[in-house]
Scaffold this motif. Sequence first.
Motif, short mmCIF file in Angstrom:
data_model
loop_
_atom_site.label_atom_id
_atom_site.label_comp_id
_atom_site.label_asym_id
_atom_site.label_seq_id
_atom_site.Cartn_x
_atom_site.Cartn_y
_atom_site.Cartn_z
N GLY A 61 1.70 54.84 -58.76
CA GLY A 61 0.87 55.35 -57.67
C GLY A 61 1.71 56.26 -56.80
O GLY A 61 2.91 56.42 -56.97
N ASN A 62 1.07 56.89 -55.81
CA ASN A 62 1.79 57.74 -54.88
C ASN A 62 1.09 57.73 -53.55
O ASN A 62 -0.01 57.20 -53.40
CB ASN A 62 1.89 59.17 -55.43
CG ASN A 62 0.52 59.74 -55.77
OD1 ASN A 62 -0.27 60.00 -54.87
ND2 ASN A 62 0.22 59.92 -57.05
N ASP A 63 1.74 58.30 -52.56
CA ASP A 63 1.22 58.23 -51.20
C ASP A 63 -0.11 58.95 -51.04
O ASP A 63 -0.86 58.68 -50.11
CB ASP A 63 2.25 58.83 -50.22
CG ASP A 63 3.49 57.95 -50.13
OD1 ASP A 63 3.40 56.78 -50.53
OD2 ASP A 63 4.53 58.43 -49.66
N GLY A 475 1.67 53.36 -46.08
CA GLY A 475 1.02 53.28 -44.78
C GLY A 475 1.96 52.82 -43.69
O GLY A 475 1.91 53.33 -42.55
N ILE A 476 2.84 51.89 -44.00
CA ILE A 476 3.82 51.42 -43.02
C ILE A 476 4.80 52.54 -42.68
O ILE A 476 5.11 52.78 -41.50
CB ILE A 476 4.56 50.19 -43.56
CG1 ILE A 476 3.62 48.98 -43.61
CG2 ILE A 476 5.78 49.87 -42.69
CD1 ILE A 476 4.18 47.80 -44.38
N LEU A 477 5.29 53.23 -43.70
CA LEU A 477 6.24 54.32 -43.44
C LEU A 477 5.60 55.43 -42.62
O LEU A 477 6.23 55.98 -41.70
CB LEU A 477 6.77 54.87 -44.76
CG LEU A 477 7.65 53.91 -45.58
CD1 LEU A 477 8.03 54.55 -46.91
CD2 LEU A 477 8.90 53.52 -44.80
N ASP A 478 4.34 55.75 -42.90
CA ASP A 478 3.64 56.76 -42.10
C ASP A 478 3.49 56.30 -40.65
O ASP A 478 3.66 57.10 -39.72
CB ASP A 478 2.26 57.04 -42.70
CG ASP A 478 2.32 57.84 -43.99
OD1 ASP A 478 3.39 58.41 -44.28
OD2 ASP A 478 1.31 57.88 -44.72
N ALA A 479 3.18 55.03 -40.46
CA ALA A 479 3.04 54.50 -39.10
C ALA A 479 4.36 54.57 -38.35
O ALA A 479 4.41 54.97 -37.17
CB ALA A 479 2.51 53.07 -39.15
#
Length: 652
Positions: A61-63, A475-479
Amino acid sequence: MTVSDKAYSLTHSQKTLTAALAASPASSPGDLVKTLYAEHHKKPVSSAGYLETFMGVLQHGNDNETQRLGIPPGEPTQTDLDRAAECGNFGSRPSDLFLKIYCDVLATLDTNPWAGVVSPPLLGSRGVVNLSIISVIPDIIQHHYDCIVRAESEVFLATNFWQASKSASKICDALLELSRRAMKRGKKVVVKMMYDRANLKMLMESHVIVDDAEMASDEVKLPKRSDMPGIDFELVNFHQPVFGTFHCKFMIVDRKVALLNSNNIQDRPNMEMMIHLEGPIVDSLYDTALISWFRPMRPPLPLLNTRYRPPEGGYKFGMDNEYATTRILDGRKGAELFKTLQQEAGGIHDRDLEKEGREDPASSGSLLAGVPFISGTYQTITEHLNAGDQPDTHATISYEPPASSRDEYTPHILHTHHGECPMVLVNRAPNGNPGNAASGLHNAQDAAWLAGLKYAQRKIFIQSPTLNAVPVVGGILDAVRRGIECTLYIDVGFNDGGEALPGQGGTNEEVSKTMFAQLSDEEKEKLKLYWYTGKDQIKPINASAQKRNCHVKLMIIDDSVGIVGNGNQDTQSWYHSQEVNVMVDNPIVCQEWFDGIRRNQNTHLHELEKDGIYRDKYGNPLTDSTGVGSGFRGVVKGIQGSIARVRGKGGF
């Protein structure tokens, strides 16, 4: 994020599966589901096509994968929030944060009316959380017992894995006691039970009625039907081959109360979490139970025509609740209340339950000795934690009575009295197809988790045994990059064998290093990752040791919206397993959950360093790692772990 006319129409429909089955109780719920919203049906997105499945097998998968959910980027407008507020039976207007998340959940209905594994009119509801238990399995099973024996008409019990054990024996005792009481009343109780013990029969039929021979087998050891004459008992074994695990763990009694928990019915050295729900949300879970059962019920549940009714005089909390016993009392206040109840009752107050031959828990000698009051009796914290099936584990730190009652070890959270608050069921259906195709994210659970990460303004808290699914890591890294503080409580070594398999995302230790490696030094300060540590331990213990593990599944966004239930933050739960979770809009309940976790664990004392590696105060890393990782050895270990898990010897 506009709420579509389709989603609006579905949530305002007069049709539900529960009502349809009540009108035709001999029908199969699975057949009714196929036609109930026929005018809205498209090809179910949870069933990937061959090309997508093949591609999913080849990639982790990917972001960008989450962008293919069909959910437009950007935040909902105030008009969108107003429209979403009309799409649920909330009683009062939910918070804007809750509604933003709900907008993304509603969007999943555009591709599949059953994306939430509940009739759309029952998706958004309301209720109260009377009690939460953050503790070892015996405490949660005890509350199951206390609820089962008080059933008057019906019980629906669902668990991922049932294994002959002390925990299972306690449920068996409850069924036998329920049968005895029902015979005395002269009215049978209908009990439906589901579990997932995958076998070859599932290749032909995924929902299999369990016969007397399997019930009596050494692996199951349920009472014979003839030993429960006061119960009409029916049991379904459900698994959707190959990877569609029935990972649900919940119970509904008399359409009055629902228990939603993280644990299976087996003995494990785990810290777990259960919530006791009352209110209209019980009808939503009831609907999910019917969908999950799929087959005709013989006999039907007797309360199909009886909607949830609030208790006379309002919701009751603490010891005033009809399902409460002194087993839920902890700490100094609990000990004082126990003594008061004992004096009023002229003896040990246990609401007519068996005494189990225990010593008088009100013994003042234990109090003077500095032994805490836990689960209705005086015992050390180590004794209490060892009841979760690890009797030889010893404390590595000495117990010191806390200065304040707020810091006491109190695994039962008797919630502050509160009115009904908005709730949403955020479930996902099972997907047996191999690979992690993007279509596997088209469900209420994944949409809610992603939206929580996307719309958080200040902080996110997650506790999960595992964390490796591509969408949640991204999602965590984006946050974090947006400046959101993300606090993660994860269990080092939990199910390393299974998580190391290709496509599963990797072990917790691998993922922690990878996450920090993708962040700048400034961003790393916003990511706070901790290994679960037992309350009586000086440092984390690798889960492979089976001594002090944690199986809690909880997300709290901005201290006010909580998502709790069955789903782990791993690839299996994100893409394959059937899960049941509830989203709760109540900052007081969320704070009490977080405080309970902090009181009952030492996890907050054991943060990883900013390279993703845990080191003690002397700079030494943990020495009990499983050593399982990616590559050939990881695959071999993973296969061994998966086989053990199917046999009930591994964690899930």
